[in-house]
Write an enzyme that holds these catalytic residues in place. Structure first.
Site, PDB file in Angstrom:
ATOM      1  N   CYS A  38      14.680 -16.414  57.330  1.00 39.00           N
ATOM      2  CA  CYS A  38      13.447 -17.683  57.658  1.00 39.00           C
ATOM      3  C   CYS A  38      13.751 -18.266  58.833  1.00 39.00           C
ATOM      4  O   CYS A  38      12.784 -19.083  59.526  1.00 39.00           O
ATOM      5  CB  CYS A  38      13.464 -18.183  56.403  1.00 39.00           C
ATOM      6  SG  CYS A  38      14.707 -19.184  55.964  1.00 39.00           S
ATOM      7  N   CYS A 107      16.816 -20.915  49.555  1.00 41.90           N
ATOM      8  CA  CYS A 107      17.038 -22.417  50.107  1.00 41.90           C
ATOM      9  C   CYS A 107      18.109 -23.080  49.573  1.00 41.90           C
ATOM     10  O   CYS A 107      18.831 -23.795  50.388  1.00 41.90           O
ATOM     11  CB  CYS A 107      15.746 -23.132  50.078  1.00 41.90           C
ATOM     12  SG  CYS A 107      14.210 -21.958  50.458  1.00 41.90           S
TER      13      CYS A 107
HETATM   14 FE1  FES Z   1      14.364 -20.524  54.704  1.00 36.98          FE
HETATM   15 FE2  FES Z   1      13.461 -22.196  52.590  1.00 36.98          FE
HETATM   16  S1  FES Z   1      12.448 -20.692  53.450  1.00 36.98           S
HETATM   17  S2  FES Z   1      15.543 -22.218  53.627  1.00 36.98           S
END
Ligand code: FES
Length: 130
Positions: A38, A107
């Protein structure tokens, strides 16, 4: 995409009012982690006194869940011994927030990992040279 309603009130509350944001002057340990998928990054800094986390602050460039998990981790471990803080894992972080949507569980890994790295950094600095 995760709907806002998938988040607990506690996640939203920590997202809107994150605790212990910022940097510590002259920290005793720094943990930096990033999620290559991400692209979110997190930095956690600690101050250690008498084997306990006397202060902890974080900076997170990431999603709302990453901010909420960072925030709650700092509350969970402030004043704890380093051993107790090392034992905090991502599941405890997620459950302290009343749970996270499955797509957002990674996360909470980031927050636990940043904490553990900061402690490891402190321990590596504390080792006598040579
Ligand atoms: Fe990557 Fe939350 S989407 S840490």
């Amino acid at each position: 995409m995760v709907e806002a309603s998938a988040y607990t009130d506690k996640v939203m509350e920590h997202f809107f009012n994150p605790r212990n944001v910022g940097e510590i002057e002259d920290p005793d340990g720094v943990g930096r982690v990033g999620n290559p998928v991400c692209g979110d990054v997190m930095k956690m800094e600690i101050k250690v006194k008498d084997g306990r986390i006397a202060d902890i602050k974080f900076m997170t460039f990431g999603c709302g869940a990453a901010i909420a998990t960072s925030s709650i981790v700092t509350e969970m471990v402030k004043g704890k011994t380093l051993e107790e803080a090392m034992a905090v894992d991502n599941r405890q972080v997620a459950s302290a927030l009343g749970g996270l949507p499955p797509a957002k569980l990674h996360c909470s890994n980031l927050a636990a990992d940043a904490l553990h790295k900061a402690i490891e950094d402190y321990r590596s600095r504390a080792k006598p040279a040579g």
